[in-house]
Design an enzyme around this catalytic site. Structure first.
Site, PDB file in Angstrom:
ATOM      1  N   HIS A  89       5.018   0.147  -0.463  1.00  0.00           N
ATOM      2  CA  HIS A  89       5.798  -0.831   0.299  1.00  0.00           C
ATOM      3  C   HIS A  89       4.822  -1.899   0.758  1.00  0.00           C
ATOM      4  CE1 HIS A  89       3.929   1.803   3.136  1.00  0.00           C
ATOM      5  NE2 HIS A  89       3.937   0.785   3.977  1.00  0.00           N
ATOM      6  N   GLU A 119      -0.673  -4.800  11.787  1.00  0.00           N
ATOM      7  CA  GLU A 119       0.017  -4.299  10.594  1.00  0.00           C
ATOM      8  C   GLU A 119       1.510  -4.598  10.651  1.00  0.00           C
ATOM      9  OE1 GLU A 119      -0.380  -0.036   8.491  1.00  0.00           O
ATOM     10  OE2 GLU A 119       0.839  -0.034  10.287  1.00  0.00           O
ATOM     11  N   HIS A 157       0.839  -1.194   0.000  1.00  0.00           N
ATOM     12  CA  HIS A 157       0.000   0.000   0.000  1.00  0.00           C
ATOM     13  C   HIS A 157       0.877   1.248   0.000  1.00  0.00           C
ATOM     14  CE1 HIS A 157      -0.382   0.703   4.692  1.00  0.00           C
ATOM     15  NE2 HIS A 157       0.871   0.624   4.301  1.00  0.00           N
ATOM     16  N   ASP A 212      -4.707 -10.955  -0.439  1.00  0.00           N
ATOM     17  CA  ASP A 212      -3.361 -11.518  -0.328  1.00  0.00           C
ATOM     18  C   ASP A 212      -2.554 -11.286  -1.610  1.00  0.00           C
ATOM     19  OD1 ASP A 212      -1.247 -12.882   0.881  1.00  0.00           O
ATOM     20  OD2 ASP A 212      -1.824 -14.770  -0.086  1.00  0.00           O
ATOM     21  N   HIS A 213      -1.329 -10.769  -1.438  1.00  0.00           N
ATOM     22  CA  HIS A 213      -0.424 -10.481  -2.558  1.00  0.00           C
ATOM     23  C   HIS A 213      -1.044  -9.504  -3.557  1.00  0.00           C
ATOM     24  CE1 HIS A 213       1.942 -13.586  -0.722  1.00  0.00           C
ATOM     25  NE2 HIS A 213       2.949 -13.257  -1.507  1.00  0.00           N
ATOM     26  N   HIS A 244       3.336  -4.986   3.765  1.00  0.00           N
ATOM     27  CA  HIS A 244       3.254  -5.486   5.143  1.00  0.00           C
ATOM     28  C   HIS A 244       2.847  -6.960   5.115  1.00  0.00           C
ATOM     29  CE1 HIS A 244       3.644  -1.599   7.083  1.00  0.00           C
ATOM     30  NE2 HIS A 244       2.704  -1.103   6.297  1.00  0.00           N
ATOM     31  N   CYS A 249       5.215   4.995   5.423  1.00  0.00           N
ATOM     32  CA  CYS A 249       4.094   4.452   4.653  1.00  0.00           C
ATOM     33  C   CYS A 249       3.657   5.400   3.535  1.00  0.00           C
ATOM     34  CB  CYS A 249       2.901   4.131   5.570  1.00  0.00           C
ATOM     35  SG  CYS A 249       3.167   2.661   6.580  1.00  0.00           S
TER      36      CYS A 249
HETATM   37 ZN   LIG Z   1       2.499   0.800   5.534  1.00  0.00          ZN
END
Ligand SMILES: [Zn+2]
Ligand SMILES: [Zn+2]
Length: 277
Positions: free
Chosen positions: A175, A260, A150, A215-216, A177, A169
């Protein structure tokens, strides 16, 4: 009022099957616990006691006494086979919900002078049950993990303000998580299966509504929900909640907890404001 917890571990075998059900029915009700002839878990039982602080000693209860009671009621299950060695499961299925109930009864019927508030029984790292006495309202939590990218950025703020609020972020190229999601539902224990919700049934819902969706993925680019919405973990929690809510009918979606990073976690209860321990 003061709450204190004591943990005890035990390893035990069990098998969760209804003999005249098909493999598919058993897998829906019991997940992998309904497959094959038996297997083991390293259970972790966390017992929470509630009470006032006694003025003379400054304690609620003597933990040496608690330890002894837990050894005699819970610790004795170590290295046992729940179906074969426990009288309570001669005619019942040793699901985590029912094992928690049996442990509760054993503890309160031993000669204890403390007030038991909750038993949290972990079957493994990814599934646990919160039991408060009775089978009318038992809480089941399932944990899953997924990875997503995100970028946190609000078009209503300047670049400087975005950088100040969202820090790392806000990196322009995004990037990722490794998110951990705990989903808690609550309801009564089904007398046939001994579960609040079928293990396979709940896994299917989480697979469909969370894993396959997020996911992914790049949340900003791949998800319609985040075209206009900043994918903060606060907003993300609410989006996940809204996907999950209509999928639970017989049980109530109670809480989700989105972790997170190792340092940041977010809890959302929807419209529920009640917080039982
Ligand atoms: Zn982040
Ligand atoms: Zn099992």
């Amino acid at each position: 009022m003061m709450y204190l917890s004591r943990r005890i571990r035990f390893s035990a075998a069990h098998s969760c099957r209804i003999a005249d059900w098909t493999n598919i029915q058993n897998a829906q009700a019991f997940g992998k616990c309904g497959v094959g002839t038996g297997h083991g878990h390293d259970y972790l039982c966390e017992v929470t006691i509630e009470g006032p602080i006694e003025a003379r000693t400054g304690i609620v209860v003597n933990l040496v006494d608690v330890k002894q009671v837990l050894l005699e009621t819970v610790g004795v299950l170590d290295s046992s086979h729940l179906n074969h060695d426990m009288a309570e499961f001669k005619n019942a299925i040793p699901t985590t919900e029912l094992v928690a109930g049996v442990l509760w009864e054993r503890i309160v019927s031993s000669e204890v002078d403390f007030h038991l508030r909750r038993i949290r029984l972990y079957q493994d790292r990814t599934r646990f049950v919160d039991y408060h006495g009775g089978t009318e309202m038992v809480y089941v939590t399932r944990q899953i993990e997924f990875s997503a990218a995100h970028r946190l950025h609000s078009p209503e703020l300047s670049d400087e303000e975005n950088a100040a609020i969202f820090g790392k972020c806000n990196n322009p190229n995004g990037h990722g998580h490794n998110y951990r999601l705990e989903v808690t539902v609550r309801g009564s224990v089904d007398p046939t299966t001994g579960t609040v919700i079928g293990v396979g049934e709940m896994d299917d819902i989480l697979d469909m509504e969370v894993m396959r969706r997020f996911d992914h993925r790049n949340l900003n680019e791949d998800l319609e929900e985040f075209k206009q919405l900043n994918p903060t973990s606060e907003e993300f929690s609410r989006v996940i909640w809204n996907h999950l809510l209509p999928r639970f009918n017989k049980v109530e979606l109670y809480k989700i907890r989105l972790v997170e990073t190792a340092n940041n976690a977010f809890e959302y209860y929807g419209d529920n404001h009640e917080r039982p321990y």
